[in-house]
Design a protein around this motif. Structure first.
Motif, PDB file in Angstrom:
ATOM      1  N   VAL A   8     -74.298  37.869  -0.801  1.00 20.42           N
ATOM      2  CA  VAL A   8     -73.329  37.031  -0.084  1.00 20.42           C
ATOM      3  C   VAL A   8     -72.245  36.534  -1.028  1.00 20.42           C
ATOM      4  CG1 VAL A   8     -73.103  35.037   1.455  1.00 20.42           C
ATOM      5  CG2 VAL A   8     -75.202  36.373   1.466  1.00 20.42           C
ATOM      6  N   ASN A   9     -72.554  36.495  -2.312  1.00 21.14           N
ATOM      7  CA  ASN A   9     -71.592  36.047  -3.317  1.00 21.14           C
ATOM      8  C   ASN A   9     -70.832  37.213  -3.942  1.00 21.14           C
ATOM      9  OD1 ASN A   9     -70.544  33.708  -4.779  1.00 21.14           O
ATOM     10  ND2 ASN A   9     -71.516  34.586  -6.599  1.00 21.14           N
TER      11      ASN A   9
ATOM     12  N   ILE B  78     -73.582  43.185   3.636  1.00 28.45           N
ATOM     13  CA  ILE B  78     -74.689  42.259   3.874  1.00 28.45           C
ATOM     14  C   ILE B  78     -75.450  42.698   5.117  1.00 28.45           C
ATOM     15  CG2 ILE B  78     -75.304  39.847   4.280  1.00 28.45           C
ATOM     16  CD1 ILE B  78     -72.600  39.088   3.024  1.00 28.45           C
ATOM     17  N   ASP B  79     -76.761  42.838   4.991  1.00 25.82           N
ATOM     18  CA  ASP B  79     -77.612  43.152   6.140  1.00 25.82           C
ATOM     19  C   ASP B  79     -77.821  41.912   6.992  1.00 25.82           C
ATOM     20  OD1 ASP B  79     -77.901  45.778   5.319  1.00 25.82           O
ATOM     21  OD2 ASP B  79     -79.685  45.340   4.118  1.00 25.82           O
TER      22      ASP B  79
ATOM     23  N   ALA C  28     -78.131  37.790   6.013  1.00 21.98           N
ATOM     24  CA  ALA C  28     -77.200  36.807   6.568  1.00 21.98           C
ATOM     25  C   ALA C  28     -77.949  35.684   7.273  1.00 21.98           C
ATOM     26  CB  ALA C  28     -76.228  37.493   7.530  1.00 21.98           C
ATOM     27  N   VAL C  29     -78.948  36.042   8.082  1.00 18.38           N
ATOM     28  CA  VAL C  29     -79.714  35.030   8.810  1.00 18.38           C
ATOM     29  C   VAL C  29     -80.481  34.143   7.847  1.00 18.38           C
ATOM     30  CG1 VAL C  29     -81.615  34.676  10.420  1.00 18.38           C
ATOM     31  CG2 VAL C  29     -79.878  36.402  10.913  1.00 18.38           C
ATOM     32  N   GLN C  30     -81.125  34.754   6.835  1.00 17.67           N
ATOM     33  CA  GLN C  30     -81.888  33.967   5.871  1.00 17.67           C
ATOM     34  C   GLN C  30     -80.982  33.066   5.037  1.00 17.67           C
ATOM     35  OE1 GLN C  30     -84.004  37.089   3.796  1.00 17.67           O
ATOM     36  NE2 GLN C  30     -85.857  36.784   5.026  1.00 17.67           N
TER      37      GLN C  30
END
Length: 413
Positions: A260-261, A387-388, A392-394
């Motif tokens: 994510v970063n 990103i899977d 993303a959810v986690q």
């Protein structure tokens, strides 16, 4: 004679446009007085006087495109306005002949006095003349709020027309009366607004953008703020808001989910070993995203103070390009405007953006009972190429857990 040049633009900025001159030719200025504003794709830059003196010549006019370090005006240091003014006529000049003494060859060749309309036009600032050109509304038809009734740039932005129903615009068209007539105003987009539009359109077309949502109970954070806000402000000299906790929670979540970063550069994935979080700020000229550098090393007081400074400078148009360059992640808070839920758009080349929203009390089921809790919807938009959905959810759930139990940040849990 000295030269006034445009600022040196960074490599990512090709050119700029002069949007306003705050001085005119022959005007005396002091060191660091604001001379002109140049709008680029990212920010509005100010050009100030290098010394006390007189602006002798304006080379680039309003709406002209200028390049990095290009000459825009000439300046004479140490001069005064009287030095550059034409010499006054000698008081000992011979008296004019009376009409009866003038022969045919003695008729004076005097220029006619300027019309009142020409004088009014010269008295207007460049910004007012530009606004008149864009809107088609003649400034002489607008109620002025400036000294001596002069029309200002703000007056042209939201004009209050004079009562005279016979007045017309610069183009000769009648001005619509303020009482119920259907009027229109056509204004060109600023360079900053064009750039924002281009980037947003590019983000929606060139990325596989998806959004996941969650909701967070804000009561623990609100209780924490209510308990410590006075002591926090007394100790650190800045108010305690919610953004600092969200920035710190996002930083911790970014550590746990490096994708994510990261950012995409062609076919390469760039994993960043630092945490630079952009905070979207609304200004009169459009949306800007100043960047907090190394948020993992910042205290919450540092974050709060920096955000408030960015907000103040954004409203004054004083954010520099260096303030908005880079960034590995972005947080946008539409809740300050009352947004309940939205889908934030990516800020390329970043691969994710967090959207905060308004806090509203809602009935929630807690341990089999209904409680009224202050709830906020969170939205995470992400580039699915990088990103899977699971990550993303986690990532968003991690932020939710840290906000609902701030002690986890302190205990590194």
């Amino acid at each position: 004679m000295a030269e006034i040049k445009a600022p040196v633009f960074p490599e990512s900025v090709a050119d700029g446009t002069i949007v306003e001159w705050h001085v005119s030719e022959g005007q005396q200025v002091n060191r660091d007085d604001l001379l002109a504003e140049i709008e680029t794709d990212k920010v509005v830059l100010e050009v100030v006087a290098p010394d006390n003196g007189v602006v002798t010549k304006i080379v680039k006019q309003v709406d002209d495109t200028v390049l990095s370090d290009e000459l825009i005006a000439e300046f004479e240091a140490g001069a005064t306005a009287s030095d550059s003014a034409p010499a006054a006529e000698s008081s000992e000049a011979p008296a004019e002949k009376a009409p009866e003494q003038l022969g045919y060859g003695d008729l004076p060749n005097r220029p006619e006095a300027p019309h009142a309309e020409e004088k009014d036009h010269k008295d207007q600032s460049p910004a007012v003349r530009k606004a008149a050109k864009e809107s088609g509304v003649d400034p002489k038809n607008v109620e002025g709020s400036g000294r001596g009734g002069r029309v200002t740039k703000a007056d042209m932005a939201n004009p209050t027309l004079k009562a005279d129903s016979s007045i017309t615009t610069d183009s000769g068209r009648p001005v619509a009366e303020a009482t119920g007539e259907r009027s229109e105003k056509r204004v060109p987009m600023t360079r900053l607004r064009k750039r924002v539009a281009e980037r947003l359109l590019s983000a929606s077309q060139d990325t596989a953008m998806l959004t996941t949502f969650n909701e967070v109970n804000m009561k623990p954070l609100m209780d924490l703020r209510a308990k410590y806000k006075d002591r926090f402000e007394k100790r650190h000299g800045t108010r305690l808001g919610f953004m600092s906790l969200f920035v710190k929670a996002a930083t911790e979540a970014l550590k746990r989910f490096p994708a994510v970063n990261a950012s995409l550069d062609g076919d390469d994935i760039v994993y960043h070993g630092y945490y630079d979080i952009g905070v979207a700020v609304s200004s009169d000229r459009g949306l800007v995203v100043p960047v907090l550098r190394d948020t993992d090393r910042m205290t919450m007081a540092d974050v709060e103070a920096s955000i408030r400074e960015f907000g103040s400078r954004a409203q004054q148009g004083k954010l520099g390009i260096e303030d908005m360059t880079g960034g590995t992640f972005t947080i946008s808070n539409g809740g300050v405007f009352g947004s309940l839920m939205s889908t934030p758009i990516l800020n390329p080349p970043q691969t994710a953006i967090l959207g905060m929203h308004a806090i509203n009390e809602r009935p929630m089921a807690v341990d089999g009972k209904v409680e009224i809790l202050p709830m906020m919807y969170l939205a995470l938009s992400y580039d699915h190429r990088m990103i899977d959905g699971k990550e993303a959810v986690q990532f968003l759930v991690t932020i939710k857990e840290l906000i609902e139990d701030p002690a986890m940040l302190l205990l590194d849990l």
